[in-house]
Design an enzyme around this catalytic site. Structure first.
Site, PDB file in Angstrom:
ATOM      1  N   LYS A   1       1.293  -1.002   0.147  1.00 62.11           N
ATOM      2  CA  LYS A   1      -0.321   0.076  -0.635  1.00 62.11           C
ATOM      3  C   LYS A   1       0.792   1.425  -0.124  1.00 62.11           C
ATOM      4  CE  LYS A   1      -4.389   0.874   0.153  1.00 62.11           C
ATOM      5  NZ  LYS A   1      -5.702  -0.022  -0.604  1.00 62.11           N
TER       6      LYS A   1
HETATM    7  P1  NAD Z   1     -13.190   6.600  -2.611  1.00 65.51           P
HETATM    8  O1  NAD Z   1     -12.064   8.212  -2.710  1.00 65.51           O
HETATM    9  O2  NAD Z   1     -13.518   7.361  -4.089  1.00 65.51           O
HETATM   10  O3  NAD Z   1     -14.517   7.364  -2.307  1.00 65.51           O
HETATM   11  C1  NAD Z   1     -14.090   7.598  -0.581  1.00 65.51           C
HETATM   12  C2  NAD Z   1     -15.591   8.339  -0.436  1.00 65.51           C
HETATM   13  O4  NAD Z   1     -16.030   8.551   1.330  1.00 65.51           O
HETATM   14  C3  NAD Z   1     -16.120   9.721  -0.675  1.00 65.51           C
HETATM   15  O5  NAD Z   1     -17.579   9.825  -1.097  1.00 65.51           O
HETATM   16  C4  NAD Z   1     -15.613  10.555   0.335  1.00 65.51           C
HETATM   17  O6  NAD Z   1     -16.815  11.738   0.244  1.00 65.51           O
HETATM   18  C5  NAD Z   1     -16.736  10.038   1.793  1.00 65.51           C
HETATM   19  N1  NAD Z   1     -15.961  10.081   3.315  1.00 65.51           N
HETATM   20  C6  NAD Z   1     -14.970  10.431   2.968  1.00 65.51           C
HETATM   21  N2  NAD Z   1     -14.457  10.554   4.478  1.00 65.51           N
HETATM   22  C7  NAD Z   1     -15.648  10.464   5.029  1.00 65.51           C
HETATM   23  C8  NAD Z   1     -16.305  10.481   6.197  1.00 65.51           C
HETATM   24  N3  NAD Z   1     -15.682  10.736   7.608  1.00 65.51           N
HETATM   25  N4  NAD Z   1     -17.671  10.139   6.396  1.00 65.51           N
HETATM   26  C9  NAD Z   1     -17.684   9.661   5.388  1.00 65.51           C
HETATM   27  N5  NAD Z   1     -17.910   9.458   4.306  1.00 65.51           N
HETATM   28  C10 NAD Z   1     -16.717   9.702   3.999  1.00 65.51           C
HETATM   29  O7  NAD Z   1     -12.338   6.535  -2.244  1.00 65.51           O
HETATM   30  P2  NAD Z   1     -12.573   4.902  -2.829  1.00 65.51           P
HETATM   31  O8  NAD Z   1     -12.060   4.143  -3.835  1.00 65.51           O
HETATM   32  O9  NAD Z   1     -13.840   4.786  -2.497  1.00 65.51           O
HETATM   33  O10 NAD Z   1     -12.393   3.932  -1.591  1.00 65.51           O
HETATM   34  C11 NAD Z   1     -13.625   3.632  -0.376  1.00 65.51           C
HETATM   35  C12 NAD Z   1     -12.499   2.782   1.067  1.00 65.51           C
HETATM   36  O11 NAD Z   1     -12.698   1.326  -0.294  1.00 65.51           O
HETATM   37  C13 NAD Z   1     -11.150   2.421   1.314  1.00 65.51           C
HETATM   38  O12 NAD Z   1     -11.535   2.146   2.352  1.00 65.51           O
HETATM   39  C14 NAD Z   1     -10.909   2.041  -0.471  1.00 65.51           C
HETATM   40  O13 NAD Z   1     -10.003   1.567   0.849  1.00 65.51           O
HETATM   41  C15 NAD Z   1     -11.755   1.115  -0.055  1.00 65.51           C
HETATM   42  N6  NAD Z   1     -11.421  -0.005  -1.765  1.00 65.51           N
HETATM   43  C16 NAD Z   1     -10.975   0.796  -2.694  1.00 65.51           C
HETATM   44  C17 NAD Z   1     -10.367  -0.177  -3.849  1.00 65.51           C
HETATM   45  C18 NAD Z   1     -10.680   0.309  -5.172  1.00 65.51           C
HETATM   46  O14 NAD Z   1     -11.367  -0.243  -5.596  1.00 65.51           O
HETATM   47  N7  NAD Z   1     -10.976   1.984  -5.296  1.00 65.51           N
HETATM   48  C19 NAD Z   1     -10.150  -1.414  -3.527  1.00 65.51           C
HETATM   49  C20 NAD Z   1     -10.870  -1.782  -2.270  1.00 65.51           C
HETATM   50  C21 NAD Z   1     -11.334  -1.589  -0.909  1.00 65.51           C
END
Ligand code: NAD
Length: 415
Positions: A105
């Site tokens: 990561k």
């Molecule tokens: P992103 O940046 O696209 O979206 C994050 C979202 O969370 C946004 O809508 C933001 O406004 C919201 N957010 C941030 N802080 C917040 C809070 N305190 N309360 C409520 N909402 C909040 O990120 P993502 O890629 O969608 O990732 C989200 C989660 O999924 C993370 O834990 C990430 O590690 C995990 N994840 C992502 C992927 C991927 O392919 N992008 C894969 C596996 C896991």
């Protein structure tokens, strides 16, 4: 150690799983520690001519199964411990999904929303350069995470390619399709989340049609999970993001909410819905609750108030070990993060394979193979939970850790 330390939580989960395995102590100790950690402090020239120093990390947790895979996060709260935890979870996720990858990561301490596009590009290209002593198509392949996206992956690919003098698309996944990205990668994590949610509902004899859902976070993972749930005939009744939330007990019009987000950059203020806080969303009475934002959202402080039947962990580490115990005692069916959101890294793997072969598949093929990987892992976790008489998270980690331990022994301890 505080309940909010993600790395401590990852270690607690690891120790709980290892107690069900017959690992030699030296092997367990090896798997418990990150293999290598890089901290980089680097300057970025801002638009006003000022030079600002930023700090970033890249952690390789384990390389026994192959090149390391894991996203890059841009967030103001990034810390080395958070990156360590996320890297460790990537090792278990790649193992559980049957991929030939170790876990890694990366992250930069920055709120990307405060940067201009030029500054974001400069920061990205410099960070990519700083971590290129670890990153390469054969050894370590990043991807998007919170605060990063396809454009940022394109800059990373271009920077790395410029240093080499020719284009190397396989150095990073989650790229736009025009430059070697995969069909279906953007949607893969959210789709995978809903494949596991559907499998869980079938197992619990819950009808999918008309089932209610609430989604915390409306970024890449949350918005696609919500849209997929909507397309499956479920009623998404609440959604929040960092600036607010919306609730309609009759179901939100998710395609319209996606347009509202594109126009206003937030889900807040969506017409025809009441506003709702994050805390309220997490304790709504719903069939499926999907945390898809950050770690440590369900803790000992609110776990006893959570009212879902299925907790589908779109985010990494949304539930603390203390909360896990409470939810498990209350009979809530948890789909653990390394299973629930594993669809993303599965399609990242497909993207890498396509880039290496310079031969691209269509989206139907991608989605079919995605579903096959995720459904198989789900069934294996259910069997392991029965066999070891443990909760779903421990079962998933038992399987994942055992595979990495087996491979470590097969490879032998060098020298
Ligand atoms: P992103 O940046 O696209 O979206 C994050 C979202 O969370 C946004 O809508 C933001 O406004 C919201 N957010 C941030 N802080 C917040 C809070 N305190 N309360 C409520 N909402 C909040 O990120 P993502 O890629 O969608 O990732 C989200 C989660 O999924 C993370 O834990 C990430 O590690 C995990 N994840 C992502 C992927 C991927 O392919 N992008 C894969 C596996 C896991």
């Amino acid at each position: 150690m505080a309940e909010s330390n993600a790395y401590q939580n990852a270690l607690t989960q690891f120790d709980k799983a290892v107690a069900h395995l017959n690992l030699k102590r030296g092997i367990a100790e090896t798997l418990r520690h990150p293999k290598r950690e890089l901290t980089v402090n680097f300057p970025v020239k801002m638009d006003n001519g000022e030079v600002k120093l930023y700090t970033g990390y890249r952690v390789h947790h384990n390389t026994a199964l192959g090149p390391t895979k894991g996203g890059i996060r841009y967030h103001q709260d990034v810390s080395l411990d958070e990156v360590r935890a996320l890297a460790m979870w990537m090792t278990w996720k790649c193992s559980l999904m049957g991929l030939p990858y170790g876990g890694a990561k990366g992250g930069v301490i920055v709120d990307p929303k405060t940067l201009s596009l030029n500054e974001l590009e400069a920061l990205t290209r410099r960070y990519a350069t700083e971590i290129s002593i670890l990153m390469n198509p054969q050894g370590d392949v990043p991807a998007p995470d919170v605060g990063t996206n396809g454009q940022i992956m394109a800059w990373i690919m271009d920077t790395y390619s410029m240093h080499n003098g020719f284009t190397l698309p396989a150095v990073v996944t989650g790229k736009p399709v025009e430059i070697g990205g995969s069909a279906g990668r953007l949607e893969a994590t959210g789709r995978g989340v809903m494949v596991t949610a559907r499998d869980a509902m079938q197992r619990l004899n819950m009808p999918v049609e008309g089932a209610t859902a609430a989604v915390q976070g409306f970024g890449n993972v949350g918005s696609v999970a919500a849209r997929t749930a909507h397309d499956m005939g479920m009623k998404v009744i609440a959604v929040t993001d960092v600036s607010g939330g919306v609730h309609n007990p009759n179901g939100l019009d998710i395609p319209a909410l996606v347009s509202h987000l594109a126009a206003t950059r937030s889900v807040a203020g969506f017409p025809g819905a009441d506003s709702i806080t994050n805390d309220e969303l997490l304790t709504l009475k719903v069939d499926v609750l999907i945390p898809a934002a950050l770690e440590n959202q369900i803790t000992s402080a609110n776990a006893h108030k959570v009212q879902c039947k299925v907790l589908a962990e779109g985010a990494n580490g949304p539930t603390t070990p203390e909360a896990d115990n409470i939810l498990n005692d209350r009979g809530i069916f948890i789909i653990p993060d390394i299973l629930c959101n594993g669809g993303g890294v599965v399609v990242s793997y497909f993207e890498w394979v396509q880039d290496l072969q310079a031969f691209f598949w269509d989206e139907d093929e991608i989605n079919k193979q995605l579903e096959r990987h995720v459904t198989k892992a789900f069934a294996q976790v259910m069997l392991a939970a029965e066999k070891h008489k443990v909760d779903n998270r421990t079962a998933a980690q038992v399987l994942a850790i055992q595979r990495v331990a087996d491979v470590t022994l097969l490879r032998g301890i060098y020298p």
